[in-house]
Design a protein around this motif. Sequence first.
Motif, PDB file in Angstrom:
ATOM      1  N   LEU A  82     -12.893   4.516   2.618  1.00  0.00           N
ATOM      2  CA  LEU A  82     -12.281   5.451   2.543  1.00  0.00           C
ATOM      3  C   LEU A  82     -10.135   5.691   2.854  1.00  0.00           C
ATOM      4  O   LEU A  82      -9.373   5.324   1.524  1.00  0.00           O
ATOM      5  CB  LEU A  82     -12.737   6.959   3.708  1.00  0.00           C
ATOM      6  N   ARG A  83     -10.477   4.708   4.124  1.00  0.00           N
ATOM      7  CA  ARG A  83      -8.791   4.417   4.642  1.00  0.00           C
ATOM      8  C   ARG A  83      -7.700   2.796   3.394  1.00  0.00           C
ATOM      9  O   ARG A  83      -6.939   3.239   3.285  1.00  0.00           O
ATOM     10  CB  ARG A  83      -8.137   4.121   5.859  1.00  0.00           C
ATOM     11  N   TYR A  84      -8.667   2.164   3.268  1.00  0.00           N
ATOM     12  CA  TYR A  84      -8.493   1.553   2.206  1.00  0.00           C
ATOM     13  C   TYR A  84      -8.037   2.234   1.255  1.00  0.00           C
ATOM     14  O   TYR A  84      -6.993   1.745   0.902  1.00  0.00           O
ATOM     15  CB  TYR A  84      -9.769  -0.308   1.804  1.00  0.00           C
ATOM     16  N   TYR A  85      -8.659   2.566   0.501  1.00  0.00           N
ATOM     17  CA  TYR A  85      -8.511   3.618  -1.009  1.00  0.00           C
ATOM     18  C   TYR A  85      -7.238   4.599  -0.888  1.00  0.00           C
ATOM     19  O   TYR A  85      -6.347   4.004  -1.593  1.00  0.00           O
ATOM     20  CB  TYR A  85      -9.611   3.921  -1.429  1.00  0.00           C
ATOM     21  N   PHE A  86      -7.234   4.825   0.408  1.00  0.00           N
ATOM     22  CA  PHE A  86      -6.219   6.063   0.158  1.00  0.00           C
ATOM     23  C   PHE A  86      -4.950   5.142   0.029  1.00  0.00           C
ATOM     24  O   PHE A  86      -4.035   5.564  -0.059  1.00  0.00           O
ATOM     25  CB  PHE A  86      -6.406   6.720   1.908  1.00  0.00           C
ATOM     26  N   ARG A  87      -4.412   3.726   0.744  1.00  0.00           N
ATOM     27  CA  ARG A  87      -3.071   2.846   0.997  1.00  0.00           C
ATOM     28  C   ARG A  87      -3.133   3.061  -0.097  1.00  0.00           C
ATOM     29  O   ARG A  87      -2.064   1.774  -0.407  1.00  0.00           O
ATOM     30  CB  ARG A  87      -3.635   2.291   2.259  1.00  0.00           C
ATOM     31  N   ASN A  88      -4.125   2.556  -1.147  1.00  0.00           N
ATOM     32  CA  ASN A  88      -3.751   1.820  -2.329  1.00  0.00           C
ATOM     33  C   ASN A  88      -4.131   2.796  -4.011  1.00  0.00           C
ATOM     34  O   ASN A  88      -3.536   1.987  -4.188  1.00  0.00           O
ATOM     35  CB  ASN A  88      -4.500   0.606  -2.099  1.00  0.00           C
ATOM     36  N   ASN A  89      -4.287   3.809  -3.323  1.00  0.00           N
ATOM     37  CA  ASN A  89      -4.001   5.099  -3.645  1.00  0.00           C
ATOM     38  C   ASN A  89      -4.488   5.104  -5.331  1.00  0.00           C
ATOM     39  O   ASN A  89      -4.665   4.379  -6.181  1.00  0.00           O
ATOM     40  CB  ASN A  89      -2.536   5.457  -4.554  1.00  0.00           C
ATOM     41  N   ASP A  90      -6.046   4.183  -5.011  1.00  0.00           N
ATOM     42  CA  ASP A  90      -7.151   4.165  -5.390  1.00  0.00           C
ATOM     43  C   ASP A  90      -8.148   5.326  -5.894  1.00  0.00           C
ATOM     44  O   ASP A  90      -9.381   4.925  -5.352  1.00  0.00           O
ATOM     45  CB  ASP A  90      -8.270   2.262  -5.157  1.00  0.00           C
ATOM     46  N   GLU A  91      -8.064   6.129  -7.110  1.00  0.00           N
ATOM     47  CA  GLU A  91      -8.784   7.024  -7.381  1.00  0.00           C
ATOM     48  C   GLU A  91     -10.276   7.070  -7.545  1.00  0.00           C
ATOM     49  O   GLU A  91     -11.103   7.927  -7.178  1.00  0.00           O
ATOM     50  CB  GLU A  91      -8.352   7.996  -8.271  1.00  0.00           C
ATOM     51  N   ASP A  92     -10.556   5.821  -8.730  1.00  0.00           N
ATOM     52  CA  ASP A  92     -12.221   5.524  -8.351  1.00  0.00           C
ATOM     53  C   ASP A  92     -12.478   4.965  -7.492  1.00  0.00           C
ATOM     54  O   ASP A  92     -13.808   5.416  -7.095  1.00  0.00           O
ATOM     55  CB  ASP A  92     -11.503   4.068 -10.466  1.00  0.00           C
ATOM     56  N   MET A  94     -11.554   5.285  -4.260  1.00  0.00           N
ATOM     57  CA  MET A  94     -11.711   6.631  -3.479  1.00  0.00           C
ATOM     58  C   MET A  94     -13.164   6.859  -3.909  1.00  0.00           C
ATOM     59  O   MET A  94     -14.188   7.637  -2.663  1.00  0.00           O
ATOM     60  CB  MET A  94     -10.599   7.327  -2.971  1.00  0.00           C
ATOM     61  N   GLU A  95     -13.404   7.429  -4.998  1.00  0.00           N
ATOM     62  CA  GLU A  95     -14.625   8.547  -5.672  1.00  0.00           C
ATOM     63  C   GLU A  95     -16.148   7.618  -4.808  1.00  0.00           C
ATOM     64  O   GLU A  95     -16.734   8.485  -4.462  1.00  0.00           O
ATOM     65  CB  GLU A  95     -14.507   8.576  -7.023  1.00  0.00           C
ATOM     66  N   LYS A  96     -15.646   6.339  -5.120  1.00  0.00           N
ATOM     67  CA  LYS A  96     -17.142   5.556  -4.139  1.00  0.00           C
ATOM     68  C   LYS A  96     -17.686   6.047  -3.815  1.00  0.00           C
ATOM     69  O   LYS A  96     -18.613   6.127  -2.981  1.00  0.00           O
ATOM     70  CB  LYS A  96     -17.009   4.555  -5.437  1.00  0.00           C
ATOM     71  N   ALA A  97     -15.917   5.837  -2.772  1.00  0.00           N
ATOM     72  CA  ALA A  97     -16.498   5.771  -0.980  1.00  0.00           C
ATOM     73  C   ALA A  97     -15.975   6.906  -0.817  1.00  0.00           C
ATOM     74  O   ALA A  97     -17.645   6.631   0.715  1.00  0.00           O
ATOM     75  CB  ALA A  97     -15.558   4.592  -0.850  1.00  0.00           C
ATOM     76  N   VAL A  98     -15.835   7.865  -1.087  1.00  0.00           N
ATOM     77  CA  VAL A  98     -16.213   8.777  -0.644  1.00  0.00           C
ATOM     78  C   VAL A  98     -18.153   9.677  -0.981  1.00  0.00           C
ATOM     79  O   VAL A  98     -18.246   9.639  -0.096  1.00  0.00           O
ATOM     80  CB  VAL A  98     -15.368  10.065  -1.193  1.00  0.00           C
ATOM     81  N   ALA A  99     -18.583   9.158  -1.827  1.00  0.00           N
ATOM     82  CA  ALA A  99     -19.615   9.255  -2.568  1.00  0.00           C
ATOM     83  C   ALA A  99     -20.601   8.694  -1.030  1.00  0.00           C
ATOM     84  O   ALA A  99     -21.919   9.425  -0.532  1.00  0.00           O
ATOM     85  CB  ALA A  99     -20.344   9.251  -3.549  1.00  0.00           C
ATOM     86  N   ALA A 117     -14.626  12.597   4.727  1.00  0.00           N
ATOM     87  CA  ALA A 117     -14.724  12.156   3.722  1.00  0.00           C
ATOM     88  C   ALA A 117     -13.817  12.677   2.547  1.00  0.00           C
ATOM     89  O   ALA A 117     -12.811  12.531   1.764  1.00  0.00           O
ATOM     90  CB  ALA A 117     -15.852  10.833   3.092  1.00  0.00           C
ATOM     91  N   TYR A 118     -14.079  14.084   2.111  1.00  0.00           N
ATOM     92  CA  TYR A 118     -13.465  14.572   1.544  1.00  0.00           C
ATOM     93  C   TYR A 118     -11.961  14.616   2.040  1.00  0.00           C
ATOM     94  O   TYR A 118     -11.331  14.775   1.118  1.00  0.00           O
ATOM     95  CB  TYR A 118     -14.490  15.916   1.596  1.00  0.00           C
ATOM     96  N   ASN A 119     -11.820  14.644   3.632  1.00  0.00           N
ATOM     97  CA  ASN A 119     -10.117  15.204   4.149  1.00  0.00           C
ATOM     98  C   ASN A 119      -9.125  14.131   3.555  1.00  0.00           C
ATOM     99  O   ASN A 119      -7.930  14.261   2.813  1.00  0.00           O
ATOM    100  CB  ASN A 119     -10.436  15.158   5.540  1.00  0.00           C
ATOM    101  N   GLU A 120      -9.960  12.686   3.474  1.00  0.00           N
ATOM    102  CA  GLU A 120      -9.228  11.548   2.773  1.00  0.00           C
ATOM    103  C   GLU A 120      -8.981  11.879   0.781  1.00  0.00           C
ATOM    104  O   GLU A 120      -7.525  11.085   0.857  1.00  0.00           O
ATOM    105  CB  GLU A 120      -9.901  10.001   2.975  1.00  0.00           C
ATOM    106  N   GLN A 121     -10.220  11.868   0.681  1.00  0.00           N
ATOM    107  CA  GLN A 121     -10.100  12.228  -0.537  1.00  0.00           C
ATOM    108  C   GLN A 121      -8.553  13.186  -0.879  1.00  0.00           C
ATOM    109  O   GLN A 121      -7.973  12.939  -1.750  1.00  0.00           O
ATOM    110  CB  GLN A 121     -10.912  12.073  -0.990  1.00  0.00           C
ATOM    111  N   CYS A 122      -8.681  14.334  -1.240  1.00  0.00           N
ATOM    112  CA  CYS A 122      -7.916  15.195  -0.740  1.00  0.00           C
ATOM    113  C   CYS A 122      -6.668  15.166  -0.432  1.00  0.00           C
ATOM    114  O   CYS A 122      -5.693  15.538  -1.448  1.00  0.00           O
ATOM    115  CB  CYS A 122      -8.441  16.905   0.288  1.00  0.00           C
ATOM    116  N   THR A 123      -6.099  14.647   0.536  1.00  0.00           N
ATOM    117  CA  THR A 123      -4.680  14.071   1.284  1.00  0.00           C
ATOM    118  C   THR A 123      -4.185  12.843   0.904  1.00  0.00           C
ATOM    119  O   THR A 123      -2.953  12.844   0.043  1.00  0.00           O
ATOM    120  CB  THR A 123      -5.334  13.540   2.631  1.00  0.00           C
TER     121      THR A 123
END
Length: 284
Positions: A82-92, A94-99, A117-123
């Motif tokens: 989650l933190r990796y995709y957050f820093r790389n602005n990777d929506e796809d 992030m969605e898989k990592a959240v699930a 997980a929801y918190n990181e995605q929303c931010t």
Amino acid sequence: MFTHYRYYRYCLIWFIIFGCTQLYGQTKNNIMSIDDRIYAIYQRGCSHLRDSLIFTYMDSMVVLAKKYHDPKAEAVAYTLPLRYYFRNNDEDGMEKAVAKCKQIARKNGYLQYFYYAYNEQCTMLINMKEYNKVKQVLKETQEWAQKDNLDYGWAICYSQLGHLARHTYNYNLAIDYYKKARDYYEDANQSLSTLYIYIASCYSSMHDHDIAKFYYEQSYQAAVSDQERMTALVQMANFANQHMRYEDLDDLYERIQELSKTCGEPTDAYYVYVKLKHYINNKR
């Protein structure tokens, strides 16, 4: 049959595991209350948040979590992507990592990571100005918080609603949401330090400087770790600098230097600017 990449990653996983398990016994003397051997790997992973190597650290944590029967550590492992995709602005991504994080967190009974997980995605989506997508994710989050009847779940919902309002310049509404979040964070026995910084930021944006200063001070008082205290001091110093309160700035700078002896000097842009301004002011 392994590809070269898979073979390298497989070997690296076991290298990481071997290195960390030689250093720590089976105790839980860390802030996350997971096995110290797994926590050591987590800490190393946190230094690679922009690097795909983070997935190797995650895999290593999962292997040890199963070996040492530590379901919380397994849930924590799935927060790293989650933190990796957050820093790389990777929506796809992030969605898989959240699930995946949600699945493991719920299966293992650690719902705080389900909502994290929801918190990181929303931010991430708010930072990317994907406001309609944020609303969709928040709707789903609220539905789960209602089903679970979990204070922490509601705290995440209201704090993210506050972020959405703040980023769209509706500061009064943001403050209302943050104050609702505060009540749920208190009931969930969570730190309020960062939340008070958000409230202070809203009042500062509305030019209510005395109230903003009050909430920055509240942030410091509410801090439960040196790192949170440091964040509060840097924010307070930045606020003092913005409003040309240079005596306050000098005092806060000295407090930051003192705290740096135990938790290290800050590296964020706010501190760099504060340090520069303090240097300029005292060279006059």
